[in-house]
Design a protein around this motif. Sequence first.
Motif, PDB file in Angstrom:
ATOM      1  N   SER A  16       0.826  -1.196   0.000  1.00 22.79           N
ATOM      2  CA  SER A  16       0.000   0.000   0.000  1.00 22.79           C
ATOM      3  C   SER A  16       0.858   1.242   0.000  1.00 22.79           C
ATOM      4  O   SER A  16       0.397   2.330  -0.297  1.00 22.79           O
ATOM      5  N   TRP A  73      -8.193 -10.075  -1.532  1.00 25.32           N
ATOM      6  CA  TRP A  73      -6.908 -10.252  -0.865  1.00 25.32           C
ATOM      7  C   TRP A  73      -7.076 -11.217   0.301  1.00 25.32           C
ATOM      8  O   TRP A  73      -8.090 -11.205   1.009  1.00 25.32           O
ATOM      9  N   PHE A  95     -11.776  -5.922   0.031  1.00 23.54           N
ATOM     10  CA  PHE A  95     -10.439  -5.560  -0.444  1.00 23.54           C
ATOM     11  C   PHE A  95     -10.124  -6.451  -1.637  1.00 23.54           C
ATOM     12  O   PHE A  95     -10.053  -7.679  -1.506  1.00 23.54           O
ATOM     13  N   ARG A  99      -5.740  -4.928  -2.860  1.00 19.74           N
ATOM     14  CA  ARG A  99      -6.019  -4.314  -1.558  1.00 19.74           C
ATOM     15  C   ARG A  99      -6.831  -3.026  -1.617  1.00 19.74           C
ATOM     16  O   ARG A  99      -7.035  -2.382  -0.593  1.00 19.74           O
ATOM     17  N   ARG A 121      -6.800   2.193   0.613  1.00 21.40           N
ATOM     18  CA  ARG A 121      -6.183   0.913   0.313  1.00 21.40           C
ATOM     19  C   ARG A 121      -5.725   0.272   1.613  1.00 21.40           C
ATOM     20  O   ARG A 121      -5.179   0.947   2.485  1.00 21.40           O
ATOM     21  N   PHE A 122      -5.975  -1.017   1.750  1.00 17.78           N
ATOM     22  CA  PHE A 122      -5.625  -1.735   2.976  1.00 17.78           C
ATOM     23  C   PHE A 122      -4.112  -1.807   3.105  1.00 17.78           C
ATOM     24  O   PHE A 122      -3.417  -2.285   2.214  1.00 17.78           O
ATOM     25  N   ASN A 146     -12.255  -0.128   6.758  1.00 15.55           N
ATOM     26  CA  ASN A 146     -10.810  -0.036   6.552  1.00 15.55           C
ATOM     27  C   ASN A 146     -10.169   0.892   7.574  1.00 15.55           C
ATOM     28  O   ASN A 146      -9.429   1.815   7.225  1.00 15.55           O
TER      29      ASN A 146
END
Length: 496
Positions: A16, A73, A95, A99, A121-122, A146
């Motif tokens: 990420s 993911w 995700f 991600r 984004r994770f 998240n």
Amino acid sequence: MNCFAAAWLGCPARSSAIGRGRIGLGLWSAIVVLAGCQAPDVAAQPAGGIPRCSQLGAAALRGGGAIELDRVWTGVGTAIGAAATARGQIFAAYFDADRWVTVSRFDPLRRVSCSIRLPPRFSGWDAHNSLAVAIAPDDTVHVVGNMHASPLFYARGTVGDVGSIRPASMIGRDELRATYPRFLHDGNGNLVFMYRTGGSGNGSWLLNRWQDGRWQRIGSIFADRDRKGPVSAYPSTFRTGADGYVHVAVVWRRTPDVASNFAVSYARTKNFQTWFTANGRSIAAPLSPDTMDLVENVGEDAGLVNRLDLALAADGTPVILYPRYAATKGKVRYDAANGPAIVAARPGRGGWRIREIATSRTPSIVAGKGALPNLPAVWILDQQPNSARVRIAFAGRDRRRVQLDLQTLATVPDAGDAGSARPNAVASPAFPKGMEDVSTRQVIVLENGVDGQKVGTLRWFAQVAHGDKPRSCSSTAPVACDPPAAPLLWSAGKTP
């Protein structure tokens, strides 16, 4: 954790950090080489407002009538948000393989799926970063998640256009350290959003109501202090009875260590502002261990786990299920040597009646911080007016299903226990080789995403929680640090 540390711990998954611009691709590739991994693909940034649509043909069909919607993911299992419209369209937030937070709308009749990536984004391996989806009575779609003690992420749009789902502001205050997003309904059917602000052992819970096209703050529901100091609440599933009362049980904690869980309490409400004990005594919000109906005060280091559930008997009486260490006979004492137990509690004239309905075959310690694997847990699978099918999980492979009598708290083995020949009608994805501690995960899709009818199931696989830390690749688990994506499978109908 920075990327250098992640590289030394094992092969990093798609970073990420690239999406956030912290390091360049060349430097990242060098780190990956040092870790002995293949360089990850660089995922594209989200294209705001432009959905990606596809016709899901024969290639998307799986065994058991399941349909593959996308790839997700699998580094660590996090909750997928899902909801169905009144017309049967499915919204899911997850995700994706790279991600990104992705929202998909799937039409089961036309087998058309449209998805859009959203900006967050994770990052990392935190199993707390769950996602939640709800559809309000005005046909707005709400997406949140998240986050774990981090700024609130929220987006909304309309059911008719997945591309309309965009990041938005909710209230704009008390949103810098948000965790555990959850959508509910109040007694009037309004959509309510609840989350914790603050940290484990020192966090309060806040409620917002969606009304007249905007979110309005209701107030605090669970306090962050009692007479002895900081606390935080871990609520059960909220259950709504035929009389409109919403019931909840709470495990209370003093520090980030799960061993500091110390009490179980209960309350009910219709408007999330005026609350009552089981015998009808009024309680003012925010609720605390000092004011709620005390079910059991076991004290710290008693093996109390904040994985509890609640059922309602036909007469509206709550029955609470929770894990703790088994009691020593003849003493009010709970010892790890006794092993974990699952407790059922029901209010009566003389207070709460408590019965241990299952005990572990082997002792295990309840302690540690972060998302921990193999803690005792209990879930209500479904229920009849005065009985409930209950799933119990202890450490290792000790899994059981029982039928619980909600009046007497007596149990009998469930016909669908692991040792029976009961078929599983829901398709599950096959596990690939080379992962570590992988398991099947599922979410039951409800109409409106909160408390509507069950319309189907989403299933995928992922590695279990690992204390929110990265996994390392090894000779026995060569892809644990960068696992393959899992198919996200949709199956219509109820789960067994």
